[in-house]
Design a protein around this motif. Structure first.
Motif: not given
Length: 99
Positions: A52, A68, A97
């Motif tokens: 990410t 991302c 994330c």
């Protein structure tokens, strides 16, 4: 008069390429795909291993969803309200994330 072979026109999409789970282009030969036939647990496991935002080291660090690849999937598959919420929450470190 009608041309026998009409000139082909381009057919461009908003999302011409998706990144795979390893950050490279998504390809079956790389083994980094998320298949439409994958079950929810398989998709979740593949998403957990994705690279990410590299600048976001800790959970409380603010993120940049523009870099991302998980956010790219949101832009493709999520409704606009979810995209806006994830964008805002990621930048404020309100979500991680994996969330």
């Amino acid at each position: 008069y009608r041309p026998v072979f009409p000139e082909p026109q381009e057919h461009l999409t908003r999302f011409p390429k998706d990144k795979g789970t390893d950050g490279r282009k998504m390809s079956k030969s790389y083994g980094n795909t998320i298949n439409l036939s994958d079950t929810d647990p398989v998709v979740r496991q593949k998403l957990k291993t994705m690279i990410t935002d590299p600048a976001r080291v800790r959970r409380h660090d603010p993120g940049n969803p523009d870099v991302c690849p998980v956010f790219d999937f949101h832009k493709i598959f999520s409704p606009q309200s979810v995209i806006d919420q994830v964008n805002q929450d990621c930048r404020k470190a309100a979500i991680g994330c994996i969330d």
